[in-house]
Design a protein around this motif. Structure first.
Motif, PDB file in Angstrom:
ATOM      1  N   ARG A   1       0.827  -1.195   0.000  1.00 39.52           N
ATOM      2  CA  ARG A   1       0.000   0.000   0.000  1.00 39.52           C
ATOM      3  C   ARG A   1       0.860   1.243   0.000  1.00 39.52           C
ATOM      4  NH1 ARG A   1      -4.763  -0.578   4.369  1.00 39.52           N
ATOM      5  NH2 ARG A   1      -6.361  -0.895   2.839  1.00 39.52           N
ATOM      6  N   ASP A   2       0.396   2.230  -0.666  1.00 43.96           N
ATOM      7  CA  ASP A   2       1.058   3.525  -0.637  1.00 43.96           C
ATOM      8  C   ASP A   2       0.578   4.323   0.569  1.00 43.96           C
ATOM      9  OD1 ASP A   2       0.817   3.865  -4.216  1.00 43.96           O
ATOM     10  OD2 ASP A   2       2.395   2.984  -3.004  1.00 43.96           O
ATOM     11  N   GLY A   3       1.325   5.345   0.897  1.00 48.23           N
ATOM     12  CA  GLY A   3       0.921   6.211   2.002  1.00 48.23           C
ATOM     13  C   GLY A   3       1.845   6.061   3.194  1.00 48.23           C
ATOM     14  N   VAL A   4       1.470   6.726   4.257  1.00 46.88           N
ATOM     15  CA  VAL A   4       2.254   6.729   5.487  1.00 46.88           C
ATOM     16  C   VAL A   4       1.822   5.553   6.355  1.00 46.88           C
ATOM     17  CG1 VAL A   4       2.848   8.071   7.537  1.00 46.88           C
ATOM     18  CG2 VAL A   4       2.401   9.244   5.379  1.00 46.88           C
ATOM     19  N   PRO A   5       2.760   4.726   6.800  1.00 49.08           N
ATOM     20  CA  PRO A   5       2.382   3.599   7.654  1.00 49.08           C
ATOM     21  C   PRO A   5       1.908   4.102   9.020  1.00 49.08           C
ATOM     22  CG  PRO A   5       4.769   3.703   7.406  1.00 49.08           C
ATOM     23  CD  PRO A   5       4.190   4.744   6.508  1.00 49.08           C
ATOM     24  N   PRO A   6       0.958   3.407   9.644  1.00 46.36           N
ATOM     25  CA  PRO A   6       0.414   3.855  10.930  1.00 46.36           C
ATOM     26  C   PRO A   6       1.465   4.073  12.015  1.00 46.36           C
ATOM     27  CG  PRO A   6      -0.922   2.092  10.043  1.00 46.36           C
ATOM     28  CD  PRO A   6       0.284   2.209   9.160  1.00 46.36           C
ATOM     29  N   ASN A   7       2.551   3.300  12.000  1.00 45.98           N
ATOM     30  CA  ASN A   7       3.566   3.466  13.047  1.00 45.98           C
ATOM     31  C   ASN A   7       4.390   4.738  12.865  1.00 45.98           C
ATOM     32  OD1 ASN A   7       5.079   2.629  10.851  1.00 45.98           O
ATOM     33  ND2 ASN A   7       6.292   1.164  12.013  1.00 45.98           N
ATOM     34  N   ARG A   8       4.067   5.539  11.846  1.00 44.97           N
ATOM     35  CA  ARG A   8       4.723   6.839  11.637  1.00 44.97           C
ATOM     36  C   ARG A   8       3.728   7.988  11.766  1.00 44.97           C
ATOM     37  NH1 ARG A   8      10.124   7.188   9.679  1.00 44.97           N
ATOM     38  NH2 ARG A   8       9.339   9.192   8.985  1.00 44.97           N
ATOM     39  N   VAL A   9       2.543   7.675  12.297  1.00 44.07           N
ATOM     40  CA  VAL A   9       1.481   8.660  12.432  1.00 44.07           C
ATOM     41  C   VAL A   9       1.235   8.959  13.907  1.00 44.07           C
ATOM     42  CG1 VAL A   9      -0.997   9.059  12.076  1.00 44.07           C
ATOM     43  CG2 VAL A   9       0.356   7.953  10.296  1.00 44.07           C
ATOM     44  N   ALA A  10       1.067  10.242  14.228  1.00 39.85           N
ATOM     45  CA  ALA A  10       0.671  10.672  15.566  1.00 39.85           C
ATOM     46  C   ALA A  10      -0.725  11.279  15.463  1.00 39.85           C
ATOM     47  CB  ALA A  10       1.653  11.688  16.111  1.00 39.85           C
ATOM     48  N   VAL A  11      -1.546  11.026  16.448  1.00 40.89           N
ATOM     49  CA  VAL A  11      -2.869  11.637  16.512  1.00 40.89           C
ATOM     50  C   VAL A  11      -2.925  12.534  17.736  1.00 40.89           C
ATOM     51  CG1 VAL A  11      -4.095   9.854  15.218  1.00 40.89           C
ATOM     52  CG2 VAL A  11      -3.808   9.590  17.664  1.00 40.89           C
ATOM     53  N   ALA A  12      -3.601  13.664  17.602  1.00 44.84           N
ATOM     54  CA  ALA A  12      -3.673  14.624  18.709  1.00 44.84           C
ATOM     55  C   ALA A  12      -4.975  15.391  18.621  1.00 44.84           C
ATOM     56  CB  ALA A  12      -2.493  15.585  18.651  1.00 44.84           C
ATOM     57  N   GLY A  13      -5.365  15.963  19.731  1.00 47.27           N
ATOM     58  CA  GLY A  13      -6.569  16.771  19.730  1.00 47.27           C
ATOM     59  C   GLY A  13      -6.740  17.501  21.037  1.00 47.27           C
ATOM     60  N   MET A  14      -7.710  18.401  21.027  1.00 49.82           N
ATOM     61  CA  MET A  14      -8.060  19.158  22.229  1.00 49.82           C
ATOM     62  C   MET A  14      -9.547  18.972  22.480  1.00 49.82           C
ATOM     63  SD  MET A  14      -7.436  23.126  23.015  1.00 49.82           S
ATOM     64  CE  MET A  14      -7.930  23.821  24.577  1.00 49.82           C
ATOM     65  N   SER A  15      -9.902  18.791  23.722  1.00 45.23           N
ATOM     66  CA  SER A  15     -11.274  18.610  24.144  1.00 45.23           C
ATOM     67  C   SER A  15     -11.860  17.341  23.503  1.00 45.23           C
ATOM     68  CB  SER A  15     -12.101  19.851  23.829  1.00 45.23           C
ATOM     69  OG  SER A  15     -13.354  19.760  24.455  1.00 45.23           O
ATOM     70  N   MET A  16     -12.927  17.456  22.747  1.00 44.60           N
ATOM     71  CA  MET A  16     -13.560  16.269  22.148  1.00 44.60           C
ATOM     72  C   MET A  16     -12.649  15.615  21.113  1.00 44.60           C
ATOM     73  SD  MET A  16     -16.219  14.623  22.623  1.00 44.60           S
ATOM     74  CE  MET A  16     -16.971  13.193  21.911  1.00 44.60           C
ATOM     75  N   GLY A  17     -11.844  16.410  20.415  1.00 46.22           N
ATOM     76  CA  GLY A  17     -10.888  15.855  19.456  1.00 46.22           C
ATOM     77  C   GLY A  17      -9.844  14.994  20.147  1.00 46.22           C
ATOM     78  N   ALA A  18      -9.466  15.368  21.359  1.00 50.57           N
ATOM     79  CA  ALA A  18      -8.513  14.578  22.129  1.00 50.57           C
ATOM     80  C   ALA A  18      -9.135  13.259  22.568  1.00 50.57           C
ATOM     81  CB  ALA A  18      -8.029  15.363  23.342  1.00 50.57           C
ATOM     82  N   CYS A  19     -10.404  13.304  22.904  1.00 47.46           N
ATOM     83  CA  CYS A  19     -11.118  12.074  23.247  1.00 47.46           C
ATOM     84  C   CYS A  19     -11.090  11.114  22.057  1.00 47.46           C
ATOM     85  CB  CYS A  19     -12.551  12.424  23.634  1.00 47.46           C
ATOM     86  SG  CYS A  19     -13.543  11.030  24.150  1.00 47.46           S
ATOM     87  N   LEU A  20     -11.329  11.646  20.881  1.00 52.94           N
ATOM     88  CA  LEU A  20     -11.274  10.841  19.663  1.00 52.94           C
ATOM     89  C   LEU A  20      -9.870  10.299  19.417  1.00 52.94           C
ATOM     90  CD1 LEU A  20     -12.663   9.780  17.121  1.00 52.94           C
ATOM     91  CD2 LEU A  20     -12.123  11.956  16.038  1.00 52.94           C
ATOM     92  N   ALA A  21      -8.842  11.141  19.623  1.00 56.36           N
ATOM     93  CA  ALA A  21      -7.457  10.697  19.439  1.00 56.36           C
ATOM     94  C   ALA A  21      -7.129   9.539  20.375  1.00 56.36           C
ATOM     95  CB  ALA A  21      -6.492  11.858  19.671  1.00 56.36           C
ATOM     96  N   LEU A  22      -7.567   9.616  21.624  1.00 56.08           N
ATOM     97  CA  LEU A  22      -7.316   8.531  22.580  1.00 56.08           C
ATOM     98  C   LEU A  22      -8.023   7.247  22.148  1.00 56.08           C
ATOM     99  CD1 LEU A  22      -7.555  10.461  25.954  1.00 56.08           C
ATOM    100  CD2 LEU A  22      -5.492   9.593  24.841  1.00 56.08           C
ATOM    101  N   HIS A  23      -9.234   7.375  21.640  1.00 53.04           N
ATOM    102  CA  HIS A  23      -9.957   6.194  21.177  1.00 53.04           C
ATOM    103  C   HIS A  23      -9.300   5.576  19.949  1.00 53.04           C
ATOM    104  CE1 HIS A  23     -13.552   5.593  23.665  1.00 53.04           C
ATOM    105  NE2 HIS A  23     -13.352   6.855  23.979  1.00 53.04           N
ATOM    106  N   VAL A  24      -8.785   6.414  19.051  1.00 49.95           N
ATOM    107  CA  VAL A  24      -8.088   5.892  17.867  1.00 49.95           C
ATOM    108  C   VAL A  24      -6.829   5.144  18.293  1.00 49.95           C
ATOM    109  CG1 VAL A  24      -6.747   6.556  15.827  1.00 49.95           C
ATOM    110  CG2 VAL A  24      -8.988   7.563  16.228  1.00 49.95           C
ATOM    111  N   ALA A  25      -6.059   5.734  19.203  1.00 47.89           N
ATOM    112  CA  ALA A  25      -4.774   5.147  19.592  1.00 47.89           C
ATOM    113  C   ALA A  25      -4.897   3.955  20.537  1.00 47.89           C
ATOM    114  CB  ALA A  25      -3.901   6.216  20.242  1.00 47.89           C
TER     115      ALA A  25
END
Length: 64
Positions: A1-25
């Motif tokens: 597959r093309d693209g960035v592999p998940p182990n090179r991706v960081a997720v971040a957020g503030m407030s509800m976006g942070a809640c989503l980031a924690l659920h993704v990770a």
């Protein structure tokens, strides 16, 4: 597959976006445990969130 592999991706957020980031990770989705890191600022987790149990299962400590 093309693209960035998940182990090179960081997720971040503030407030509800942070809640989503924690659920993704750290939740139970297809990217759980696969992303490089998660950052959260000024957030919360609901009392019935799957993230706390998933973290406990993954890291073996209460409140991990």
């Amino acid at each position: 597959r093309d693209g960035v592999p998940p182990n090179r991706v960081a997720v971040a957020g503030m407030s509800m976006g942070a809640c989503l980031a924690l659920h993704v990770a750290y939740g139970r989705g297809r990217h759980a445990g696969a992303v490089a890191c998660a950052a959260s600022c000024s957030t919360f987790l609901a009392a019935d969130s799957c993230v706390d149990q998933a973290a406990r299962d993954r890291f073996g400590a209460e409140g991990a």
